[in-house]
Design a protein around this motif. Structure first.
Motif, PDB file in Angstrom:
ATOM      1  N   ALA A 295      79.040  -0.303  -5.995  1.00 18.97           N
ATOM      2  CA  ALA A 295      78.471  -0.957  -4.807  1.00 18.97           C
ATOM      3  C   ALA A 295      78.493  -2.468  -4.962  1.00 18.97           C
ATOM      4  N   GLU A 296      78.205  -2.962  -6.158  1.00 17.86           N
ATOM      5  CA  GLU A 296      78.228  -4.414  -6.385  1.00 17.86           C
ATOM      6  C   GLU A 296      79.654  -4.950  -6.305  1.00 17.86           C
ATOM      7  N   TRP A 297      80.615  -4.168  -6.779  1.00 20.18           N
ATOM      8  CA  TRP A 297      82.033  -4.553  -6.751  1.00 20.18           C
ATOM      9  C   TRP A 297      82.554  -4.691  -5.330  1.00 20.18           C
ATOM     10  N   ALA A 298      82.098  -3.843  -4.426  1.00 17.55           N
ATOM     11  CA  ALA A 298      82.704  -3.699  -3.103  1.00 17.55           C
ATOM     12  C   ALA A 298      82.354  -4.841  -2.154  1.00 17.55           C
ATOM     13  N   ASP A 299      83.298  -5.147  -1.271  1.00 20.29           N
ATOM     14  CA  ASP A 299      83.023  -6.010  -0.112  1.00 20.29           C
ATOM     15  C   ASP A 299      82.521  -5.177   1.058  1.00 20.29           C
ATOM     16  N   ALA A 300      82.884  -3.900   1.070  1.00 21.84           N
ATOM     17  CA  ALA A 300      82.470  -2.983   2.133  1.00 21.84           C
ATOM     18  C   ALA A 300      82.153  -1.632   1.513  1.00 21.84           C
ATOM     19  N   ILE A 301      81.101  -0.992   2.031  1.00 20.25           N
ATOM     20  CA  ILE A 301      80.717   0.339   1.575  1.00 20.25           C
ATOM     21  C   ILE A 301      80.705   1.272   2.780  1.00 20.25           C
ATOM     22  N   VAL A 302      81.478   2.353   2.696  1.00 19.28           N
ATOM     23  CA  VAL A 302      81.530   3.345   3.763  1.00 19.28           C
ATOM     24  C   VAL A 302      80.877   4.620   3.224  1.00 19.28           C
ATOM     25  N   PHE A 303      79.815   5.041   3.888  1.00 23.47           N
ATOM     26  CA  PHE A 303      79.048   6.202   3.451  1.00 23.47           C
ATOM     27  C   PHE A 303      79.452   7.423   4.281  1.00 23.47           C
ATOM     28  N   GLY A 304      79.648   8.569   3.609  1.00 23.14           N
ATOM     29  CA  GLY A 304      80.008   9.787   4.315  1.00 23.14           C
ATOM     30  C   GLY A 304      79.171  10.971   3.869  1.00 23.14           C
ATOM     31  N   SER A 305      78.768  11.798   4.832  1.00 23.13           N
ATOM     32  CA  SER A 305      77.888  12.920   4.518  1.00 23.13           C
ATOM     33  C   SER A 305      78.091  14.064   5.494  1.00 23.13           C
ATOM     34  N   PRO A 306      77.979  15.298   5.019  1.00 22.08           N
ATOM     35  CA  PRO A 306      77.816  16.397   5.971  1.00 22.08           C
ATOM     36  C   PRO A 306      76.426  16.307   6.591  1.00 22.08           C
ATOM     37  N   THR A 307      76.264  16.881   7.752  1.00 23.93           N
ATOM     38  CA  THR A 307      74.970  16.842   8.422  1.00 23.93           C
ATOM     39  C   THR A 307      74.055  17.922   7.861  1.00 23.93           C
ATOM     40  N   ARG A 308      72.832  17.556   7.615  1.00 27.61           N
ATOM     41  CA  ARG A 308      71.816  18.501   7.175  1.00 27.61           C
ATOM     42  C   ARG A 308      70.653  18.430   8.161  1.00 27.61           C
ATOM     43  N   PHE A 309      70.607  19.385   9.085  1.00 31.11           N
ATOM     44  CA  PHE A 309      69.550  19.427  10.094  1.00 31.11           C
ATOM     45  C   PHE A 309      69.471  18.101  10.868  1.00 31.11           C
ATOM     46  N   GLY A 310      70.643  17.603  11.267  1.00 30.29           N
ATOM     47  CA  GLY A 310      70.712  16.378  12.051  1.00 30.29           C
ATOM     48  C   GLY A 310      70.516  15.118  11.255  1.00 30.29           C
ATOM     49  N   ASN A 311      70.603  15.212   9.925  1.00 31.16           N
ATOM     50  CA  ASN A 311      70.307  14.058   9.085  1.00 31.16           C
ATOM     51  C   ASN A 311      71.305  14.014   7.924  1.00 31.16           C
ATOM     52  N   VAL A 312      71.199  12.952   7.138  1.00 37.87           N
ATOM     53  CA  VAL A 312      72.084  12.763   5.996  1.00 37.87           C
ATOM     54  C   VAL A 312      71.733  13.758   4.889  1.00 37.87           C
ATOM     55  N   SER A 313      72.718  14.146   4.089  1.00 30.02           N
ATOM     56  CA  SER A 313      72.471  15.072   2.984  1.00 30.02           C
ATOM     57  C   SER A 313      71.632  14.407   1.898  1.00 30.02           C
ATOM     58  N   SER A 314      70.848  15.215   1.208  1.00 33.20           N
ATOM     59  CA  SER A 314      70.021  14.681   0.125  1.00 33.20           C
ATOM     60  C   SER A 314      70.887  14.158  -1.013  1.00 33.20           C
ATOM     61  N   GLU A 315      72.080  14.731  -1.192  1.00 32.80           N
ATOM     62  CA  GLU A 315      72.965  14.262  -2.261  1.00 32.80           C
ATOM     63  C   GLU A 315      73.389  12.814  -2.025  1.00 32.80           C
TER      64      GLU A 315
ATOM     65  N   CYS B 176      80.665  11.328   9.127  1.00 28.81           N
ATOM     66  CA  CYS B 176      80.014  12.588   8.782  1.00 28.81           C
ATOM     67  C   CYS B 176      80.816  13.774   9.304  1.00 28.81           C
ATOM     68  N   SER B 177      80.386  14.967   8.901  1.00 31.59           N
ATOM     69  CA  SER B 177      80.945  16.208   9.435  1.00 31.59           C
ATOM     70  C   SER B 177      79.800  17.171   9.711  1.00 31.59           C
ATOM     71  N   THR B 178      80.024  18.071  10.660  1.00 37.62           N
ATOM     72  CA  THR B 178      79.021  19.077  11.002  1.00 37.62           C
ATOM     73  C   THR B 178      79.692  20.448  11.048  1.00 37.62           C
TER      74      THR B 178
ATOM     75  N   GLU C  76      76.278  12.502  15.688  1.00 40.00           N
ATOM     76  CA  GLU C  76      75.872  11.153  16.078  1.00 40.00           C
ATOM     77  C   GLU C  76      74.579  10.737  15.375  1.00 40.00           C
ATOM     78  N   SER C  77      73.600  11.652  15.332  1.00 38.77           N
ATOM     79  CA  SER C  77      72.322  11.283  14.722  1.00 38.77           C
ATOM     80  C   SER C  77      72.475  11.022  13.227  1.00 38.77           C
ATOM     81  N   THR C  78      73.363  11.749  12.562  1.00 38.07           N
ATOM     82  CA  THR C  78      73.566  11.524  11.134  1.00 38.07           C
ATOM     83  C   THR C  78      74.178  10.157  10.877  1.00 38.07           C
ATOM     84  N   ASN C  79      75.198   9.789  11.660  1.00 37.26           N
ATOM     85  CA  ASN C  79      75.778   8.453  11.494  1.00 37.26           C
ATOM     86  C   ASN C  79      74.739   7.361  11.773  1.00 37.26           C
ATOM     87  N   ILE C  80      73.958   7.536  12.830  1.00 40.52           N
ATOM     88  CA  ILE C  80      72.953   6.533  13.163  1.00 40.52           C
ATOM     89  C   ILE C  80      71.881   6.463  12.076  1.00 40.52           C
TER      90      ILE C  80
END
Length: 204
Positions: free
Chosen positions: A74-94, A120-122, A130-134
């Protein structure tokens, strides 16, 4: 000119989020970015993993293919892109566990001004893409990232794939992989994120 550096930190169980991550990497690389693809690790009990067909095999394959993301990435990066499957309309705990590990960098202000984006993926339509990305916008704001959504600035966005907040796909109950339109939106996201990061770096 030094290439911008893009970290794609994702969690994927069946490969849908992974496929989007790879397409985002392709888009960023097409803009000349240096990319690190990182998969966060599972932490649920092994008996739970073994009880779901394919989970252990996918985990082992992805662990062999991708390193786990670190604060150093994260410190190395100029940009960080986060990706997650949806868990009950939210980001995964992992994925959230990785975000929570960045508290030290946040406290030192070392993430301020970096670019952030989300995908994300559902497993079902209207399952929270949409809610997971937001939701990921929330923690990116706290980390001090400059959030880059997709908007409708590319023709791929008008083909019914993705969201204006970030790329997404729907796998269904049979783990259908992302469509070509889904992947094209993800490539656009990679290009857009890398381009914004490059422009911000040049302005410093």
């Amino acid at each position: 000119m030094t290439a911008v550096k893009v970290l794609i930190a994702f969690y994927s169980r069946n490969g849908s989020t992974e496929a989007l991550a790879q397409a985002i990497a392709e888009g960023a690389q097409a803009e000349g970015a240096e990319v690190r693809l990182r998969r966060v690790r599972d932490f649920v009990a092994e008996e739970v993993i073994q009880s779901v067909p394919g989970w252990a095999a996918n985990r082992d394959r992805m662990h062999a293919q991708y390193e786990a993301p670190t604060g150093g990435d994260a410190e190395w990066a100029d940009a960080i892109v986060f990706g997650s499957p949806t868990r009950f309309g939210n980001v995964s705990s992992e994925l959230k566990s990785f975000v929570d590990s960045l508290g030290g960098l946040w406290f030192q202000g070392k993430l301020n001004g970096k670019v952030g984006s989300a995908f994300c993926s559902t497993s079902t339509r209207h399952g929270g893409n949409e809610s997971t990305n937001i939701t990921m916008f929330n923690f990116m704001a706290h980390l001090g990232l400059i959030v880059v959504p997709l908007g409708y600035a590319d023709p791929a966005m008008f083909r019914g794939a993705g969201t204006p907040y970030g790329a997404s796909s729907v796998s269904g109950q049979d783990n259908t992989p992302p469509s070509e339109d889904d992947l094209e939106v993800a490539r656009y996201q990679g290009r857009r994120t890398a381009k914004v990061a490059r422009l911000l770096s040049a302005a410093e």
